[in-house]
Write an enzyme that holds these catalytic residues in place. Structure first.
Site, PDB file in Angstrom:
ATOM      1  N   GLU A 139       6.295  -7.027   5.028  1.00 33.14           N
ATOM      2  CA  GLU A 139       5.735  -6.924   3.683  1.00 33.14           C
ATOM      3  C   GLU A 139       6.613  -6.062   2.772  1.00 33.14           C
ATOM      4  OE1 GLU A 139       1.616  -5.839   3.899  1.00 33.14           O
ATOM      5  OE2 GLU A 139       1.068  -7.767   4.768  1.00 33.14           O
ATOM      6  N   GLU A 286       0.090 -12.798  10.502  1.00 33.68           N
ATOM      7  CA  GLU A 286      -1.032 -11.893  10.797  1.00 33.68           C
ATOM      8  C   GLU A 286      -2.311 -12.489  10.225  1.00 33.68           C
ATOM      9  OE1 GLU A 286      -0.557  -7.949   9.305  1.00 33.68           O
ATOM     10  OE2 GLU A 286       1.304  -7.554  10.387  1.00 33.68           O
TER      11      GLU A 286
END
Length: 528
Positions: A139, A286
């Site tokens: 991220e 995820e």
């Protein structure tokens, strides 16, 4: 994460959002892209993320044995732990290793550093250890934007090192992204990448297209629901069956969405299409649901976590794809294998795992009929036992409740009976907990006792002491004893009662509008 309330005039602006078509440029690399059908990530699977902020974490050898017992064949590590990679050798477990964010600048700035990283973490273990991917950072665009300019250079440098080692077709390179880089995700047809990150996203997508690697996205319907309560129904987030009137309808495509995750995935596909990229798959790096939290997160429960992850697994193995791409099913890595009890608050951060650090199950997934993935299933023999490290007084209180108000059959732990020895509160509590758990039909939440009990697939029976859940247990029903007698174990106490992941979905508030108006819309429009 804060989100903006959209006024009605704004909706018409979004309906007119144009497609952005970028000019074609020279290829980044001389090699020809491997055919998509040869891609390791093309065949859908369910994997697990393994975080290591866990006290008393299993040793690498124990971890690999545990993965094999649970029939887990795909894992993602947040680093490239050499001991774990060594332990994975000669197994069929496929692993994605990661470059931590703090190493991005060094690797992106030096081909030599990148080559050294690949040599140390890939070449040294492959092919004995089946390394199938490298996740470069995590991220980066949203958590460390200052490093964003080095993201694609780091990816390219690592790729060049793989080419030199002739591993570029076996090991795919990508980077996990937060779902929040996509704006206006519902309706999916109007989604687009945040313009603040397109300078990085455009070359990233071109790289992924040319190398056959997937776009990694961290997608959490849990946070979509939490940020839009009253707009996104809980059932939509949990994959529960919906009546047609409750399905999300994209007014531009008339596609029906029965769950939030499919809509999020299609939002990513539409966002890529807006950048003229149509041949990159989405890999959900995820996704999960927390099983415990403080009062601010009331929907983080064992039941909801069980429901979400069980249905997620079934959804992937059903291979039904998404409404936009029914022919393509995204693979998913569940966040996460273990509860990371060393994580900082909030409470939910430490409670995303399927298992505790000692490998006992937090809850039992309902995944029967989904192949051989995970032995952690209600169809298998399971038991409820007391957890390690709990003080005697707390266990005694839970034991008293189980044998009292809980009406567990505690006859066998009375003096002279088969399970009286060893005479300590931990063993007696385990027997009582299992009796209660079995009487409740192994229902979700029935093996908790305010956090002092856990589920195990290992039969705790020993000698003549046969636990209620054992297949060897007698069918003879004995009289229930509603009191306990434990000598030298613990003081009797009155039982007083069982007293970030990543955000997204700026515009999911639109959902309620389309749910409300879709029946009327469909009245006037003939469906495909």
């Amino acid at each position: 994460m804060a989100f903006t309330k959209l006024h009605l005039p704004t909706l018409f602006f979004f309906f007119l959002l144009p497609l952005v078509i970028l000019p074609t440029k020279a290829e980044l690399f001389a090699n020809v892209k491997q055919q998509i059908q040869d891609n390791e990530f093309r065949e859908p699977f369910v994997g697990v993320n393994i975080g290591t902020d866990v006290s008393n974490l299993l040793t690498p050898t124990e971890l690999v044995s545990f993965l094999q017992v649970q029939k887990i064949t795909h894992i993602r590590l947040y680093d490239a732990d050499p001991d774990i990679l060594k332990a994975l050798a000669k197994t069929k477990i496929r692993v994605i290793i990661s470059v931590p964010n703090n190493q991005l600048i060094a690797i992106g700035s030096s081909n030599t550093t990148a080559a050294s990283w690949v040599g140390r973490n890939v070449v040294a273990f492959y092919p004995q250890t089946l390394i199938t991917g490298i996740a470069v950072g995590d991220e980066v665009l949203t958590t460390v934007p200052s490093s964003a300019p080095m993201l694609v250079p780091a990816i390219e440098s690592l790729y060049s090192a793989l080419v030199a080692a002739n591993l570029h077709t076996q090991v795919k390179i990508s980077t996990p992204n937060a779902a929040s880089i996509i704006l206006d995700p519902f309706p999916p047809s109007q989604a687009f990448f945040n313009q603040s990150v397109t300078e990085v996203v455009v070359p990233l997508l071109r790289f992924l297209s040319k190398t056959g690697a997937p776009l990694m996205m961290n997608m959490y319907p849990y946070y979509v629901f939490m940020q839009n309560k009253g707009v996104v129904p809980l059932d939509n987030a949990l994959f529960k069956p919906l009546t047609p009137s409750k399905e999300m309808v994209d007014p531009n495509t008339l596609l029906h969405y029965t769950n939030v995750l499919d809509a999020m995935i299609d939002a990513a596909y539409f966002s890529m299409k807006n950048l003229n990229v149509t041949d990159v798959m989405v890999l959900v790096s995820e996704s999960g649901w927390p099983s415990k939290a403080d009062a601010k997160e009331p929907y983080a429960t064992v039941d909801n976590a069980d429901t979400y992850n069980s249905n997620l697994i079934k959804h992937v193995f059903d291979r039904s794809g998404t409404p936009l791409h029914p022919e393509t099913t995204s693979s998913v890595y569940i966040y996460e294998l273990f509860n990371e009890d060393l994580r900082s608050p909030p409470v939910s951060e430490a409670n995303w795992g399927l298992f505790y650090g000692n490998s006992s199950a937090v809850y039992l997934l309902h995944v029967s009929g989904s192949g051989t993935f995970l032995a952690n299933d209600t169809t298998n023999q399971t038991f409820c036992i007391s957890m390690d490290g709990v003080d005697g007084k707390t266990l005694q209180a839970a034991l008293d409740w189980a044998c009292g108000p809980g009406r567990a059959n505690c006859t066998e732990i009375q003096p002279g009976e088969n399970c009286y020895s060893p005479n300590n509160v931990k063993n007696h509590a385990s027997y009582a907990f299992d009796s209660y758990y079995q009487k409740q039909g192994k229902a979700a939440g029935s093996c908790d006792f305010k956090g002092v009990a856990s589920i195990t697939t290992t039969d705790p029976s020993k000698g003549s002491c046969i636990f209620p859940g054992s297949k060897h247990s007698s069918n003879v029903t004995r009289q229930v004893v509603n009191s306990t007698h434990v000598s030298g174990a613990a003081e009797r106490l009155k039982f007083i009662g069982f007293s970030s992941k990543r955000a997204s979905a700026t515009s999911w508030v639109l959902y309620v509008i389309f749910v409300v108006i879709s029946p009327s819309l469909l009245f006037f429009i003939q469906l495909r």
